[in-house]
Design a protein around this motif. Structure first.
Motif, mmCIF file in Angstrom:
data_model
loop_
_atom_site.group_PDB
_atom_site.id
_atom_site.type_symbol
_atom_site.label_atom_id
_atom_site.label_comp_id
_atom_site.label_asym_id
_atom_site.label_seq_id
_atom_site.Cartn_x
_atom_site.Cartn_y
_atom_site.Cartn_z
ATOM 1 N N GLU A 94 45.953 25.510 37.759
ATOM 2 C CA GLU A 94 46.787 26.645 38.130
ATOM 3 C C GLU A 94 46.783 26.769 39.653
ATOM 4 O O GLU A 94 45.819 26.401 40.308
ATOM 5 C CB GLU A 94 46.252 27.955 37.549
ATOM 6 N N ILE A 95 47.880 27.307 40.166
ATOM 7 C CA ILE A 95 47.952 27.661 41.580
ATOM 8 C C ILE A 95 48.095 29.173 41.637
ATOM 9 O O ILE A 95 49.034 29.735 41.073
ATOM 10 C CB ILE A 95 49.141 26.979 42.286
ATOM 11 N N LEU A 96 47.144 29.809 42.294
ATOM 12 C CA LEU A 96 47.154 31.262 42.423
ATOM 13 C C LEU A 96 47.551 31.614 43.849
ATOM 14 O O LEU A 96 46.945 31.136 44.798
ATOM 15 C CB LEU A 96 45.772 31.836 42.107
ATOM 16 N N ILE A 97 48.583 32.443 43.988
ATOM 17 C CA ILE A 97 49.067 32.867 45.299
ATOM 18 C C ILE A 97 48.592 34.301 45.530
ATOM 19 O O ILE A 97 48.926 35.202 44.758
ATOM 20 C CB ILE A 97 50.610 32.797 45.391
ATOM 21 N N PHE A 98 47.816 34.507 46.605
ATOM 22 C CA PHE A 98 47.267 35.815 46.944
ATOM 23 C C PHE A 98 47.878 36.320 48.242
ATOM 24 O O PHE A 98 48.263 35.526 49.104
ATOM 25 C CB PHE A 98 45.748 35.746 47.125
ATOM 26 N N ASP A 99 47.936 37.638 48.388
ATOM 27 C CA ASP A 99 48.335 38.248 49.643
ATOM 28 C C ASP A 99 47.179 38.061 50.638
ATOM 29 O O ASP A 99 46.024 38.338 50.316
ATOM 30 C CB ASP A 99 48.639 39.731 49.442
ATOM 31 N N GLN A 107 51.218 35.749 42.574
ATOM 32 C CA GLN A 107 51.927 34.850 41.660
ATOM 33 C C GLN A 107 50.941 33.841 41.091
ATOM 34 O O GLN A 107 49.977 33.441 41.749
ATOM 35 C CB GLN A 107 53.034 34.131 42.409
ATOM 36 N N THR A 108 51.199 33.404 39.858
ATOM 37 C CA THR A 108 50.409 32.351 39.217
ATOM 38 C C THR A 108 51.371 31.250 38.789
ATOM 39 O O THR A 108 52.379 31.525 38.131
ATOM 40 C CB THR A 108 49.659 32.883 37.983
ATOM 41 N N VAL A 109 51.073 30.024 39.168
ATOM 42 C CA VAL A 109 51.916 28.886 38.801
ATOM 43 C C VAL A 109 51.048 27.925 37.998
ATOM 44 O O VAL A 109 49.982 27.506 38.438
ATOM 45 C CB VAL A 109 52.460 28.164 40.050
ATOM 46 N N GLU A 110 51.504 27.592 36.788
ATOM 47 C CA GLU A 110 50.765 26.653 35.938
ATOM 48 C C GLU A 110 51.273 25.248 36.188
ATOM 49 O O GLU A 110 52.473 24.998 36.255
ATOM 50 C CB GLU A 110 50.921 27.027 34.477
ATOM 51 N N ILE A 111 50.343 24.315 36.337
ATOM 52 C CA ILE A 111 50.686 22.914 36.565
ATOM 53 C C ILE A 111 50.625 22.192 35.231
ATOM 54 O O ILE A 111 49.637 22.270 34.512
ATOM 55 C CB ILE A 111 49.709 22.278 37.562
ATOM 56 N N GLU A 112 51.707 21.524 34.886
ATOM 57 C CA GLU A 112 51.772 20.812 33.609
ATOM 58 C C GLU A 112 51.275 19.397 33.749
ATOM 59 O O GLU A 112 51.452 18.746 34.721
ATOM 60 C CB GLU A 112 53.195 20.820 33.076
#
Length: 112
Positions: A94-99, A107-112
Motif C-alpha cells: 500500500e502507499i499511504l499519503i499523509f499531510d 489517501q491510500t493507494v493499493e498496489i496490485e
C-alpha cells in the motif's frame, strides 16, 4: 660501412645524433610524468569517493517524520516527501499519503 636506415646489426651505432637522443630523453620524461600524474589523480578520485560516500545509510535530514502514525499492523518499507505531503510505502503493498504538516492520512493507494 653500415646502412644508416637499418643501423648497426650489433646495436652499437656510432653515428647517434645527440639532438635526437635529447628529444627521446625529453619524451621519456614527459611520458613518465604523465604516468605519475594519472596514478595520483586516480588515487585522489578513489580517496574522494571513499570519504564522500562512507556508508549507504539514510542521509542526514531524511529521517522518518515523527508526526506520522501508521495504521495498526502497517510497517514502513520506504517513504518520500512532496511539497505538502509524505508518501509511505508499506510492506502490505500500500502507499499511504499523509499531510506533511498535520500528519493526517489523505489517501491510500493499493498496489496490485
Amino acid at each position: 660501412m653500415t646502412d644508416p636506415v637499418q643501423g648497426d646489426p650489433k646495436g652499437l651505432d656510432a653515428n647517434v645524433d645527440p639532438k635526437a637522443m635529447a628529444g627521446l630523453t625529453l619524451m621519456r620524461r614527459l611520458v613518465t610524468s604523465l604516468l605519475v600524474v594519472m596514478i595520483l589523480g586516480f588515487l585522489l578520485l578513489i580517496g574522494l569517493l571513499v570519504t564522500r560516500f562512507p556508508s549507504m545509510s539514510t542521509p542526514i535530514g531524511f529521517d522518518f517524520p515523527e508526526n506520522i502514525t501508521l495504521p495498526d499492523g502497517a510497517q514502513a518499507q520506504n517513504f518520500t516527501r512532496g511539497a505538502d505531503w509524505v508518501g509511505v510505502v508499506t510492506t502490505d503493498n500500500e502507499i499511504l499519503i499523509f499531510d506533511a504538516a498535520s500528519g493526517d492520512l489523505r489517501q491510500t493507494v493499493e498496489i496490485e
